[in-house]
Design a protein around this motif. Structure first.
Motif, PDB file in Angstrom:
ATOM      1  N   VAL A  11       0.837  -1.195   0.000  1.00 38.45           N
ATOM      2  CA  VAL A  11       0.000   0.000   0.000  1.00 38.45           C
ATOM      3  C   VAL A  11       0.871   1.244   0.000  1.00 38.45           C
ATOM      4  CG1 VAL A  11      -1.715   1.306   1.299  1.00 38.45           C
ATOM      5  CG2 VAL A  11      -1.926  -1.165   1.106  1.00 38.45           C
ATOM      6  N   ARG A  12       1.951   1.214   0.730  1.00 42.13           N
ATOM      7  CA  ARG A  12       2.848   2.359   0.792  1.00 42.13           C
ATOM      8  C   ARG A  12       3.576   2.576  -0.522  1.00 42.13           C
ATOM      9  NH1 ARG A  12       5.931   1.433   6.566  1.00 42.13           N
ATOM     10  NH2 ARG A  12       4.417   2.452   7.909  1.00 42.13           N
ATOM     11  N   ASN A  13       3.967   1.489  -1.184  1.00 43.96           N
ATOM     12  CA  ASN A  13       4.900   1.588  -2.291  1.00 43.96           C
ATOM     13  C   ASN A  13       4.285   1.552  -3.679  1.00 43.96           C
ATOM     14  OD1 ASN A  13       6.961   1.748  -0.439  1.00 43.96           O
ATOM     15  ND2 ASN A  13       7.478  -0.421  -0.544  1.00 43.96           N
ATOM     16  N   PHE A  14       2.967   1.429  -3.770  1.00 42.37           N
ATOM     17  CA  PHE A  14       2.314   1.380  -5.077  1.00 42.37           C
ATOM     18  C   PHE A  14       1.306   2.504  -5.230  1.00 42.37           C
ATOM     19  CE2 PHE A  14       4.123  -2.781  -4.945  1.00 42.37           C
ATOM     20  CZ  PHE A  14       4.286  -3.179  -6.266  1.00 42.37           C
ATOM     21  N   ALA A  15       1.223   3.054  -6.430  1.00 46.85           N
ATOM     22  CA  ALA A  15       0.254   4.098  -6.755  1.00 46.85           C
ATOM     23  C   ALA A  15      -0.853   3.501  -7.615  1.00 46.85           C
ATOM     24  CB  ALA A  15       0.932   5.243  -7.502  1.00 46.85           C
ATOM     25  N   LEU A  16      -2.075   3.955  -7.415  1.00 48.54           N
ATOM     26  CA  LEU A  16      -3.217   3.470  -8.181  1.00 48.54           C
ATOM     27  C   LEU A  16      -3.416   4.331  -9.419  1.00 48.54           C
ATOM     28  CD1 LEU A  16      -5.702   1.553  -8.339  1.00 48.54           C
ATOM     29  CD2 LEU A  16      -6.987   3.331  -7.121  1.00 48.54           C
ATOM     30  N   VAL A  17      -3.471   3.692 -10.589  1.00 45.77           N
ATOM     31  CA  VAL A  17      -3.751   4.371 -11.851  1.00 45.77           C
ATOM     32  C   VAL A  17      -5.141   3.936 -12.310  1.00 45.77           C
ATOM     33  CG1 VAL A  17      -2.960   4.856 -14.192  1.00 45.77           C
ATOM     34  CG2 VAL A  17      -1.294   4.266 -12.417  1.00 45.77           C
ATOM     35  N   GLU A  18      -6.028   4.889 -12.503  1.00 39.11           N
ATOM     36  CA  GLU A  18      -7.411   4.571 -12.824  1.00 39.11           C
ATOM     37  C   GLU A  18      -7.612   4.184 -14.284  1.00 39.11           C
ATOM     38  OE1 GLU A  18     -10.684   6.928 -11.013  1.00 39.11           O
ATOM     39  OE2 GLU A  18      -9.068   8.338 -10.585  1.00 39.11           O
ATOM     40  N   ALA A  19      -8.582   3.295 -14.500  1.00 33.19           N
ATOM     41  CA  ALA A  19      -9.003   2.943 -15.850  1.00 33.19           C
ATOM     42  C   ALA A  19      -9.536   4.180 -16.556  1.00 33.19           C
ATOM     43  CB  ALA A  19     -10.087   1.874 -15.783  1.00 33.19           C
ATOM     44  N   GLY A  20      -9.479   4.173 -17.891  1.00 35.14           N
ATOM     45  CA  GLY A  20     -10.027   5.303 -18.625  1.00 35.14           C
ATOM     46  C   GLY A  20      -9.428   5.428 -20.010  1.00 35.14           C
ATOM     47  N   THR A  21      -9.862   6.443 -20.742  1.00 33.83           N
ATOM     48  CA  THR A  21      -9.331   6.743 -22.067  1.00 33.83           C
ATOM     49  C   THR A  21      -8.420   7.959 -21.977  1.00 33.83           C
ATOM     50  OG1 THR A  21     -11.267   5.824 -23.210  1.00 33.83           O
ATOM     51  CG2 THR A  21      -9.913   7.387 -24.443  1.00 33.83           C
ATOM     52  N   TYR A  22      -7.212   7.829 -22.526  1.00 34.14           N
ATOM     53  CA  TYR A  22      -6.196   8.869 -22.430  1.00 34.14           C
ATOM     54  C   TYR A  22      -5.636   9.191 -23.815  1.00 34.14           C
ATOM     55  CZ  TYR A  22      -6.117   7.497 -17.478  1.00 34.14           C
ATOM     56  OH  TYR A  22      -6.461   7.213 -16.174  1.00 34.14           O
ATOM     57  N   LYS A  68      -4.978   7.782 -29.074  1.00 34.87           N
ATOM     58  CA  LYS A  68      -5.780   7.527 -27.885  1.00 34.87           C
ATOM     59  C   LYS A  68      -5.596   6.092 -27.430  1.00 34.87           C
ATOM     60  CE  LYS A  68      -9.412  11.008 -28.399  1.00 34.87           C
ATOM     61  NZ  LYS A  68      -8.968  11.732 -27.187  1.00 34.87           N
ATOM     62  N   VAL A  69      -5.722   5.900 -26.130  1.00 35.04           N
ATOM     63  CA  VAL A  69      -5.650   4.553 -25.572  1.00 35.04           C
ATOM     64  C   VAL A  69      -6.714   4.414 -24.496  1.00 35.04           C
ATOM     65  CG1 VAL A  69      -3.880   5.264 -23.907  1.00 35.04           C
ATOM     66  CG2 VAL A  69      -4.156   2.852 -24.438  1.00 35.04           C
ATOM     67  N   THR A  70      -7.424   3.305 -24.524  1.00 30.98           N
ATOM     68  CA  THR A  70      -8.404   2.992 -23.488  1.00 30.98           C
ATOM     69  C   THR A  70      -7.881   1.833 -22.666  1.00 30.98           C
ATOM     70  OG1 THR A  70     -10.280   3.757 -24.817  1.00 30.98           O
ATOM     71  CG2 THR A  70     -10.762   2.243 -22.999  1.00 30.98           C
ATOM     72  N   ILE A  71      -7.639   2.082 -21.396  1.00 31.86           N
ATOM     73  CA  ILE A  71      -7.202   1.018 -20.489  1.00 31.86           C
ATOM     74  C   ILE A  71      -8.419   0.604 -19.672  1.00 31.86           C
ATOM     75  CG2 ILE A  71      -5.655   0.406 -18.591  1.00 31.86           C
ATOM     76  CD1 ILE A  71      -3.648   2.381 -19.665  1.00 31.86           C
ATOM     77  N   PRO A  72      -8.928  -0.614 -19.896  1.00 31.00           N
ATOM     78  CA  PRO A  72     -10.203  -1.025 -19.304  1.00 31.00           C
ATOM     79  C   PRO A  72     -10.108  -1.525 -17.871  1.00 31.00           C
ATOM     80  CG  PRO A  72      -9.384  -2.768 -20.714  1.00 31.00           C
ATOM     81  CD  PRO A  72      -8.391  -1.627 -20.816  1.00 31.00           C
ATOM     82  N   TYR A  73      -9.007  -1.298 -17.217  1.00 32.66           N
ATOM     83  CA  TYR A  73      -8.810  -1.758 -15.845  1.00 32.66           C
ATOM     84  C   TYR A  73      -7.958  -0.742 -15.102  1.00 32.66           C
ATOM     85  CZ  TYR A  73      -4.573  -3.176 -18.290  1.00 32.66           C
ATOM     86  OH  TYR A  73      -3.449  -3.170 -19.087  1.00 32.66           O
ATOM     87  N   LEU A  77      -5.866   2.434 -29.233  1.00 27.99           N
ATOM     88  CA  LEU A  77      -5.719   1.128 -28.586  1.00 27.99           C
ATOM     89  C   LEU A  77      -6.862   0.948 -27.597  1.00 27.99           C
ATOM     90  CD1 LEU A  77      -1.871   1.267 -27.884  1.00 27.99           C
ATOM     91  CD2 LEU A  77      -3.053   0.480 -29.943  1.00 27.99           C
ATOM     92  N   LYS A  78      -7.712  -0.049 -27.834  1.00 35.18           N
ATOM     93  CA  LYS A  78      -8.918  -0.196 -27.034  1.00 35.18           C
ATOM     94  C   LYS A  78      -8.967  -1.465 -26.188  1.00 35.18           C
ATOM     95  CE  LYS A  78     -11.825   2.327 -30.354  1.00 35.18           C
ATOM     96  NZ  LYS A  78     -13.020   2.253 -31.224  1.00 35.18           N
TER      97      LYS A  78
END
Length: 283
Positions: free
Chosen positions: A66-77, A91-96, A261-262
């Motif tokens: 929990v201390r050492n990892f950052a959360l990256v949210e799903a979404g289109t970038y 564009k890229v859609t990361i579904p997770y 990338l979808k």
């Protein structure tokens, strides 16, 4: 840097619940509220992750992860740049959503898992370097097994035989298990790394990862590597994505040609090529 997946595929309500629980844990740690309360917060977080992803998150990773990892949210970038032929605007859609280690793997971490340190510039808190791509695959699997997680890399197409050190020495081609069904450590996919470097949904549009001033965030133009975490972090709290040592990526170099990338298959890219991707920057 390593990543672990949190498979949530568009479950907006559940994602918000998860983010709230992650914030609860981080707040408890930051405020030094005591190990008992921190463990209760972490247990609640683990149950939420298990419910959303269908994966068990064992107690072996607890507070340290929990201390050492950052959360990256799903979404289109929107990624890439008109300045780079190998990475045009697309564009890229990361579904997770996924977790990214906040610093590069240190020599101390590597030594603990592998029992050796191949680095030229020695120092427990310096990033491990002088690794072949295959050795990084072996490290990911060994660390996953040490932490009680599901290994990601295998020596056969059916993913029944875990990729080992002997496979790495022989430069045998690894096969990646369906990343939506594993929770082990792995190399970042190219798009995952770029999204993490830009700050995910917290991005402020900086030129470099975390700043428009390279000196604030990167070790570069030096005579050696430096200990990790000594410069300013980016918007997600991840350090050193623009310098210190180059990072191995899973993907083969390929022509994106502005493609959106979808799917996970798109993100993984081709199954073969001339060279694996390196990202970041060196000392």
């Amino acid at each position: 840097m390593l990543t672990k997946i949190i498979q949530m595929q568009g479950l907006t309500k559940e994602r918000k619940i998860l983010l709230k629980k992650v914030q609860d844990v981080e707040t408890a740690i930051a405020n030094n509220t005591g190990i008992s309360l921190i463990n209760r917060k972490i247990t609640s977080l683990e149950k939420t992750i298990a419910k959303i992803s269908g994966l068990n998150v064992p107690s072996a990773i607890k507070i340290k992860s929990v201390r050492n990892f950052a959360l990256v949210e799903a979404g289109t970038y929107t990624l890439g740049s008109s300045a780079f032929e190998d990475n045009p605007v697309h564009k890229v859609t990361i579904p997770y959503s996924y977790l990214v280690e906040k610093t590069k793997v240190t020599q101390k971490q590597y030594q603990k898992i592998m029992g050796e340190n191949p680095s030229h510039f020695k120092g427990d808190d310096r990033p491990v370097e002088s690794l072949y791509w295959y050795e990084s695959i072996d490290y990911c699997n060994r660390r996953s097994q040490k932490e009680g997680l599901i290994p990601v890399y295998y020596s056969d197409k059916n993913c029944t035989k875990v990729y080992t050190g002997n496979d790495a020495k022989n430069e045998a081609k690894p096969h990646m298990k369906d990343i939506s069904k594993t929770n082990g450590n792995r190399l970042l996919l190219d798009a995952e790394r770029e999204v993490a470097a830009m700050g995910g949904k917290k991005s402020k549009g900086y030129k470099y990862s975390g700043s428009n001033n390279l000196n604030e965030v990167a070790i570069y133009n030096e005579s050696s590597t430096y200990p990790v975490g000594k410069k300013k972090a980016n918007e997600l709290g991840i350090f050193g994505m623009s310098g210190n040592v180059w990072e191995w990526i899973w993907n083969w170099y390929s022509d994106l040609s502005g493609k959106h990338l979808k799917s996970i298959k798109d993100l993984i890219g081709p199954n073969s090529g001339d060279d694996r991707v390196l990202r970041g920057g060196g000392w």
